[in-house]
Design an enzyme around this catalytic site. Structure first.
Site, PDB file in Angstrom:
ATOM      1  N   ASP A 104      -0.116   5.140   1.127  1.00  0.00           N
ATOM      2  CA  ASP A 104      -0.379   6.099   1.878  1.00  0.00           C
ATOM      3  C   ASP A 104      -0.354   5.357   3.420  1.00  0.00           C
ATOM      4  OD1 ASP A 104      -1.009   8.791   0.658  1.00  0.00           O
ATOM      5  OD2 ASP A 104      -2.354   7.251  -0.485  1.00  0.00           O
ATOM      6  N   ASP A 106       0.927  -1.098   0.132  1.00  0.00           N
ATOM      7  CA  ASP A 106      -0.065  -0.216  -0.213  1.00  0.00           C
ATOM      8  C   ASP A 106       1.128   1.041   0.063  1.00  0.00           C
ATOM      9  OD1 ASP A 106      -2.366   1.638   0.465  1.00  0.00           O
ATOM     10  OD2 ASP A 106      -1.592   1.787   2.489  1.00  0.00           O
TER      11      ASP A 106
END
Length: 225
Positions: free
Chosen positions: A21, A19
């Site tokens: 953020d 991922d």
């Protein structure tokens, strides 16, 4: 770092799926500035609303509000453009840049709920070179917690998703990783409160190494005792 002896440190993987953020970079302040403006404009309870935005695609976050007369696609485009303009304070998670540089380029992918243009802008702001393989908001019909994004990331790397390790920070992303069949490790660098999870966690990448064995498989090593 917790659970050094857990299976993710004992297991070998074909690839890593990250991922963005909260996992590779911290964009919370910038994201919350933009979303606060949007929420105030629509009369939402800002603190309660901000707790729901992390890890999900903007279009899914907006659609969940079920606001009358609101075009979720158009509003998501506004959010994306505003976030591209505001990258003040976007920084890499500790140790992430150095750690990623040690990984073979064909054995890791970025799997983010952000649109591609925003992902590239934030990576640039954080000093992280984009990987060869990216999965962004535009690439899937259903965002996290649906596992489609992680399945697609593995497919683009040419490996089974069950042979991958997912790095995540948000609940919806963790659920997506679990549903995909991959193993999951949780990055807690941006967490203000503990996240209850059965998965091992790391606070950052400073004490993490990845070794590639003679079969081309990756294994994590924790340098902390």
């Amino acid at each position: 770092m917790s659970a050094k002896g857990s299976t993710v440190f004992d297991h070998r993987y074909r690839a890593f799926l990250f991922d963005m953020d909260g996992t590779l970079l911290d964009s919370i302040a910038a994201a919350e500035r933009v979303w606060t403006t949007w929420a105030e404009r629509h009369g939402l309870d800002v603190p309660a609303f901000l707790a729901t935005i992390h890890g999900a695609r903007a279009i899914d976050t907006i659609a969940r509000q079920a606001l009358p007369g609101v075009d979720a696609q158009a509003e998501a485009q506004w959010i994306a453009e505003a976030e591209i303009e505001d990258v003040e304070g976007v920084v890499a998670i500790a140790g992430a840049v150095a750690f990623l540089k040690t990984l073979p380029g064909d054995q890791w992918a970025l799997v983010t709920s952000a649109p591609k243009a925003l992902a590239l802008r934030r990576l640039q702001a954080a000093g992280i070179s984009p990987p060869a393989t990216l999965v962004t908001a535009e690439d899937v019909a259903r965002g996290k917690p649906d596992p489609a994004c992680y399945v697609l990331g593995a497919q683009r790397l040419g490996v089974p998703v069950q042979d991958c390790l997912v790095f995540e920070d948000a609940t919806v992303g963790i659920r997506a990783g679990e549903a995909s069949g991959a193993d999951v490790i949780v990055v807690t660098a941006t967490h203000l409160t503990p996240l209850m999870t059965e998965h091992p966690s790391i606070a950052g990448y400073d004490h993490l190494q990845a070794h590639r064995d003679q079969e081309g498989l990756l294994q994590l090593q924790c340098l902390m005792s």
